[in-house]
Design an enzyme around this catalytic site. Sequence first.
Site, mmCIF file in Angstrom:
data_model
loop_
_atom_site.group_PDB
_atom_site.id
_atom_site.type_symbol
_atom_site.label_atom_id
_atom_site.label_comp_id
_atom_site.label_asym_id
_atom_site.label_seq_id
_atom_site.Cartn_x
_atom_site.Cartn_y
_atom_site.Cartn_z
ATOM 1 N N ASN A 157 10.488 17.174 19.409
ATOM 2 C CA ASN A 157 11.287 16.567 20.835
ATOM 3 C C ASN A 157 12.275 15.622 20.062
ATOM 4 O OD1 ASN A 157 10.272 13.867 20.232
ATOM 5 N ND2 ASN A 157 8.837 13.934 21.859
ATOM 6 N N MET A 160 13.799 10.863 22.476
ATOM 7 C CA MET A 160 14.462 9.866 23.520
ATOM 8 C C MET A 160 13.493 9.062 24.368
ATOM 9 S SD MET A 160 17.847 12.008 24.892
ATOM 10 C CE MET A 160 18.544 10.846 25.525
ATOM 11 N N GLU A 399 21.230 14.375 29.403
ATOM 12 C CA GLU A 399 21.319 13.686 27.952
ATOM 13 C C GLU A 399 22.705 14.473 27.341
ATOM 14 O OE1 GLU A 399 17.984 15.558 25.780
ATOM 15 O OE2 GLU A 399 16.646 14.761 26.980
ATOM 16 N N HIS A 484 10.006 19.590 29.681
ATOM 17 C CA HIS A 484 9.307 18.584 30.144
ATOM 18 C C HIS A 484 8.299 19.142 30.992
ATOM 19 C CE1 HIS A 484 13.026 16.255 29.253
ATOM 20 N NE2 HIS A 484 12.321 16.281 27.852
ATOM 21 N N GLY A 512 0.254 14.419 30.439
ATOM 22 C CA GLY A 512 1.386 14.506 31.383
ATOM 23 C C GLY A 512 1.051 15.448 32.308
ATOM 24 N N ASN A 522 13.290 11.566 30.309
ATOM 25 C CA ASN A 522 12.441 12.215 29.273
ATOM 26 C C ASN A 522 10.962 11.534 29.442
ATOM 27 O OD1 ASN A 522 15.049 12.110 28.363
ATOM 28 N ND2 ASN A 522 14.368 13.591 26.882
ATOM 29 N N PHE A 524 7.985 11.127 27.756
ATOM 30 C CA PHE A 524 6.739 10.877 26.831
ATOM 31 C C PHE A 524 6.496 9.426 26.851
ATOM 32 C CE2 PHE A 524 10.152 10.473 23.356
ATOM 33 C CZ PHE A 524 9.806 9.248 22.821
#
Length: 544
Positions: A157, A160, A399, A484, A512, A522, A524
């Site tokens: 990834n 971010m 982004e 995502h 997730g 984002n 994570f």
Amino acid sequence: MYHHPAPRSRAVSRRNLLKGSAAAAVLGASLGPLARASAAGATLVDGDHVNALVIGSGYGGAVTALRLTQAGITTNVVEMGMAWNTPGPDGKIFCNMLRPDQRSYWLRTSTDQPLGYFLGIPANKAIGKYTGVLDSERFSGVRVYQGRGVGGGSLVNGGMAVQPLRSYFEEVLPSVDPKAMYDTYFPRANAALGVNYIDPAWFEAAECYRYARLSRNQANASGYRTTFVPNVYDFTYMAREQADTVPRSALASEVIYGNNHGKRTLDKTYLAAAAATGRLSVTSQHVVTAVKPAPAGGYAVTMTQIGTGGDPVARKTVRADRVFFAAGSIGTSKLLVAMKAAGALSGLPDAVGQGWGNNGNVMVARANHIWDTTGALQASMPAMGIDNWSDAAGPVFAEIAPFPTGVELWVSLYLAITRNPQRARFVFDTGTGAVDLTWQTAQNQPAIDAAKRVFDRLNATQFTVYRRDLFGPNKIWGDDFTYHPLGGCILNQATDNWGRLPGFPGLYVVDGSLLPGNIGVNPFVTITALAERNIEKIITTDLS
């Protein structure tokens, strides 16, 4: 739109940077033990009996592994991908985006890039079939990009590290105490991940962020707010890259196929710290195919060991007292849906497999004027976004993405995260035994509509146009893939409020798949913080 605003001064930036660097240094010091644990004969063998088995080594799995081992519990992690710790013939562990080779993709014979065209001409390249680091998994209406390797999605990834707007978090996860999340678990996650901020003064002068400054200035001139975004990439290392005092990574077109330097991936943070306890074993290149109650108690977990060409090497079954599903939104949901359909876990709630979303992902590119250069040298780690989430008619967090080709192309690229309410479910095909996802590309129209409101206005004020040649011939929107994936085992629906699977003591979901399809940024950091919350409760109440 994230909870903690970006730094407004150099002093704040450096303070946060030092805090993040210190945390990463402590965790990163344990990378050696992780590499040895992965390669020193700790692989599970048929018939083993283990205490805790974690399926997957991404964010939820890494958090779970660390906190279990710190609690004194011997833990085994099973990962379908490789341990990425051995350099290839070129002396590097990972390849870059400009020269992809077999290391780039998971068991494909050609690349499947997000931007698969240039000037409308297919741009993917032939590669050798190999258990590479990035999987582009195709369903009927969407491609889903996922990391494959010890460290999961952290390997591929853009780093971010964004927290969702608190009010939106409260809306999508109403059963979770927001005060605990924002006061305790988000800070805990950020510290352990090694999150840091870019120095705004360096950003303004950095050649490698010309593309971001151009998009920021155009967005601001069009009436949109922009904001800095923290990252797990070490920005002090990036500054040294630009000064040519260290090997380049973010400035060498490395990101979606892995970073050789600078990035604080999970194998250098959470998993390394877990390995340092001496209680972690990592079994890589093993694909879990079944989980069911074992006659002797606990659960029988069946897995297939694979070679680097994807060929089966051995089939094994181990017994685990507790199993933690951390294979990601796709992997966990597919496995549980298959086990429910096969009767192995027939008592799972009907909500298992439901509520999947693509986090409102859609990509778009704009063509700039020839005098508005984006720069030939572009940092692959985004550091800024357009924040239009307050627009009730179509919230967007976009982004400002790089297009790091090494030459000037006058392209501004964006990954828009929108509030798309569309959802899908996982379905089991009794004829083939496969699990598909019902999502159709047309379901991404709300995301396009929201993004179009922003970028139509931006083009109108800047007298620019959309690029129509990067996602297909005469195709503006990259609407058929997602970075995502979220949902499939929604918290407090498919599981209880802490990730336990009802009716099956000792089965937990920690990844997730717990998030209901859209988190607005984002995801994570949210996955990591939620896993911190849940495993703390599980250790206290179930394992003490």
